[in-house]
Design a protein around this motif. Sequence first.
Motif, short mmCIF file in Angstrom:
data_model
loop_
_atom_site.label_atom_id
_atom_site.label_comp_id
_atom_site.label_asym_id
_atom_site.label_seq_id
_atom_site.Cartn_x
_atom_site.Cartn_y
_atom_site.Cartn_z
N VAL A 130 0.85 -1.20 0.00
CA VAL A 130 0.00 0.00 0.00
C VAL A 130 0.89 1.25 0.00
N LEU A 131 1.93 1.23 0.84
CA LEU A 131 2.81 2.39 0.91
C LEU A 131 3.59 2.57 -0.40
N TYR A 132 3.93 1.46 -1.04
CA TYR A 132 4.64 1.54 -2.33
C TYR A 132 3.74 2.24 -3.36
N VAL A 133 2.47 1.84 -3.37
CA VAL A 133 1.53 2.45 -4.32
C VAL A 133 1.42 3.95 -4.03
N ALA A 134 1.36 4.29 -2.72
CA ALA A 134 1.27 5.71 -2.35
C ALA A 134 2.52 6.46 -2.82
N TRP A 135 3.67 5.82 -2.71
CA TRP A 135 4.92 6.43 -3.20
C TRP A 135 4.83 6.67 -4.71
N MET A 136 4.40 5.65 -5.42
CA MET A 136 4.31 5.76 -6.89
C MET A 136 3.29 6.85 -7.29
N ALA A 137 2.23 6.97 -6.47
CA ALA A 137 1.18 7.95 -6.80
C ALA A 137 1.64 9.38 -6.53
N THR A 138 2.73 9.53 -5.77
CA THR A 138 3.16 10.89 -5.41
C THR A 138 4.52 11.24 -6.03
N LEU A 139 4.87 10.55 -7.11
CA LEU A 139 6.15 10.86 -7.77
C LEU A 139 6.08 12.26 -8.39
N PRO A 140 7.25 12.92 -8.49
CA PRO A 140 7.22 14.25 -9.12
C PRO A 140 6.88 14.13 -10.61
N GLU A 141 6.45 15.24 -11.20
CA GLU A 141 6.09 15.24 -12.63
C GLU A 141 7.24 14.81 -13.50
N THR A 142 8.46 15.12 -13.05
CA THR A 142 9.65 14.79 -13.84
C THR A 142 9.83 13.28 -14.01
N ALA A 143 9.11 12.49 -13.22
CA ALA A 143 9.22 11.03 -13.34
C ALA A 143 8.38 10.50 -14.49
N GLY A 144 7.57 11.37 -15.11
CA GLY A 144 6.75 10.95 -16.26
C GLY A 144 5.82 9.81 -15.87
N ASN A 145 5.83 8.77 -16.71
CA ASN A 145 4.92 7.64 -16.46
C ASN A 145 5.58 6.50 -15.69
N PHE A 146 6.57 6.82 -14.90
CA PHE A 146 7.31 5.74 -14.24
C PHE A 146 6.39 4.81 -13.44
N ALA A 147 5.42 5.40 -12.71
CA ALA A 147 4.58 4.59 -11.82
C ALA A 147 3.89 3.45 -12.56
N THR A 148 3.52 3.69 -13.82
CA THR A 148 2.81 2.65 -14.57
C THR A 148 3.74 1.92 -15.54
N SER A 149 5.04 2.18 -15.44
CA SER A 149 5.99 1.49 -16.31
C SER A 149 6.29 0.10 -15.73
N VAL A 150 7.01 -0.71 -16.49
CA VAL A 150 7.32 -2.08 -16.04
C VAL A 150 7.99 -2.05 -14.67
N TRP A 151 9.02 -1.21 -14.53
CA TRP A 151 9.76 -1.20 -13.27
C TRP A 151 8.94 -0.65 -12.12
N GLY A 152 8.12 0.34 -12.45
CA GLY A 152 7.27 0.91 -11.41
C GLY A 152 6.33 -0.15 -10.85
N ILE A 153 5.78 -0.96 -11.73
CA ILE A 153 4.82 -1.98 -11.31
C ILE A 153 5.54 -3.16 -10.64
N LEU A 154 6.68 -3.53 -11.24
CA LEU A 154 7.40 -4.72 -10.75
C LEU A 154 7.79 -4.61 -9.27
N GLY A 155 8.20 -3.42 -8.86
CA GLY A 155 8.58 -3.22 -7.46
C GLY A 155 7.44 -3.61 -6.52
N GLY A 156 6.24 -3.11 -6.83
CA GLY A 156 5.07 -3.39 -5.99
C GLY A 156 4.66 -4.85 -6.07
N VAL A 157 4.74 -5.42 -7.28
CA VAL A 157 4.37 -6.83 -7.45
C VAL A 157 5.30 -7.73 -6.63
N ALA A 158 6.59 -7.37 -6.61
CA ALA A 158 7.56 -8.16 -5.84
C ALA A 158 7.19 -8.14 -4.36
N VAL A 159 6.81 -6.97 -3.86
CA VAL A 159 6.51 -6.87 -2.43
C VAL A 159 5.27 -7.68 -2.05
#
Length: 415
Positions: A255-284
Motif C-alpha cells: 500500500v505504501l509503495y503504491v502511495a509512493w508511486m502515486a506521489t512521484l514528481p512530474e519529472t518522473a513521467g509515467n514511471f509509476a505505470t511502467s514495467v519497473w514501477g509496477i514490478l517493485g510493488g508486485v515483488a513486495v
Amino acid sequence: MDAQQVAQVTEMMYALRNPAGIPTFPIIFIGLGVLTFALHILFVQLMLGTSAITLYGAFNNNAYWRRLGAAMLEIAKVSVSVAIVVGVAPLLFVQVVYDPHWYTSNVLSADWVIAFIVILILAYWAMYYYYFQNGKNQDKTVQPKSRWSMITSLILMLVVGFIMHSLTSQILHPELWKEWYMQNGKLDYSGTQLHAYNIWRYAFFISMAIPVTGAMLVTYRRFKSVREDADHDYLNWAAEVGKKWIKVGSVISTVLYVAWMATLPETAGNFATSVWGILGGVAVIGYALWAQLRLKGEARFCSYMALPMALVIGLVVAISREMLRYDILNGFFNYNFMDYKIVMDWYSTGLFFLTFAIVGGVVLSYFLTIAWKSGQTVGVYTPGATVNKLGTLSIWIVALWIVQFFVVGFYVWAQ
Ligand code: HEM
C-alpha cells in the motif's frame, strides 16, 4: 519547465561532473550500487524490526515476548553494524557515478550530513547501553532496565534513515538546487535544511522492516530448533508471529509503495505505470503470496529461504528505485551516467573483484561458520580442525592483501 530551463539544468549537472573520469564502466558502479543498497536496506530493516521487538518485549509481561525481545536484541546489535558497513558501499558507488548530485545534495544539507554520524553514534550507544543493562538477564522474567535507552535508539535510527532518505530525494530535484541555495535573494551557505522528502517513500522502506523481521523469526525457529535444549513451543510461537508479519507486513508495504508511486514528481513521467514501477510493488505483494504457499507448518527447507527471498524482493525494489532515478535524471533532464568519461584502470577493477571474492569470501565463510556453529551448540563451541584451518587461511589472505597494498603503493609512488 520549458526546454531552455531543462537544458540549463542539464548543463549545470554536466559542469559539476568530475573531469578526471572514472576507472571502469559506469554500469559496473550502478550494478554494485544497487546490489549493495539492497543488502544495506535489508539489514537496516532487520535492525529496525528486531529493535521494535526488543522494545515490545521490554514493555510486555508475556514470558514469550520477553524472551523474544531479549533474543532479537542480539540480532539488532549485529544488524546495526552490518547495515553501517554495507551502507558505505552504495555510498561509494553513488558518489562516483552521481557525483554532481550526491555532493550537491550533501553540501545543501551539510549540517545534517555531519549530524548523521553523531546521531548514529548516539543511537548505537543507546542500544548498547540497554544491552549492558540487561544482557545478563536474558530469558528472565524480570522487567528490563533503562527501556528509555532502547526507545531513544530506535527513534534516532529512524532520524538517521530520514536524513539518508532526504539526501536521496534532493538528488532527484536538480531543478530546485539553485532555489534552495539562494533563498529570498540571499545565498544560504548554512546547510541547516533538509529540502526534499517523500513521506510515502520513506514509510515504504521503513515498513519493509515488518516482513523482513518476520522472515528473521521464521529463520530463528528453524535455526534454534536443532539444538538439544530447544523449547519447541516457544520457537513455534515465534515462527507463527513471523509468518503473520511477512503476510501483513507485505500488504502494508505494498500500500505504501503504491502511495509512493502515486506521489512521484512530474519529472518522473509515467514511471509509476511502467514495467519497473509496477514490478517493485508486485515483488513486495509477491512475498506475502510466497509465505502463504511455502511457509506452511514447519517448512524446514523454506524457513531458510525466507531471508534470501526478502533479499531478492529488496533487490527488485532496489532496481526499480534506481530506474526511477535514471528516468528522472536521464529521461527528463538528459543527464546520462552512462556517458561518463572512462579512464580504464584494470588493476583497481581487478583488485576490487578479487578482494570481494577471495578476501571477502574466505574470511566471511570463516566468521559465518563460527557464528552458525556456536549458535547451534549448547555450551561452549570448540571449532574442529577444518574450521581452524579456514581461520588460519583467512589471516594469511588478509596479511597477503596488506602486503600487496603496500608493495603496489610504493611501486607506483617510486615511478
Ligand atoms: C543505521 C541507520 C540507517 C538507516 C535507518 C538507514 C536508512 C536508509 C534508508 C531508508 C534509505 C533509502 C532512502 C530512499 O531511497 O528514500 C537509505 C539509503 C542509503 N543509505 Fe542508509 N541508513 C542508515 C545508515 C546508513 C549508513 C551508516 C550509511 C553509510 C555510511 C548509509 C548509506 C546509505 C546510502 C548510500 C543510501 C542510498 C543513497 C542513494 O542511493 O542515493 N546508511 N538508508
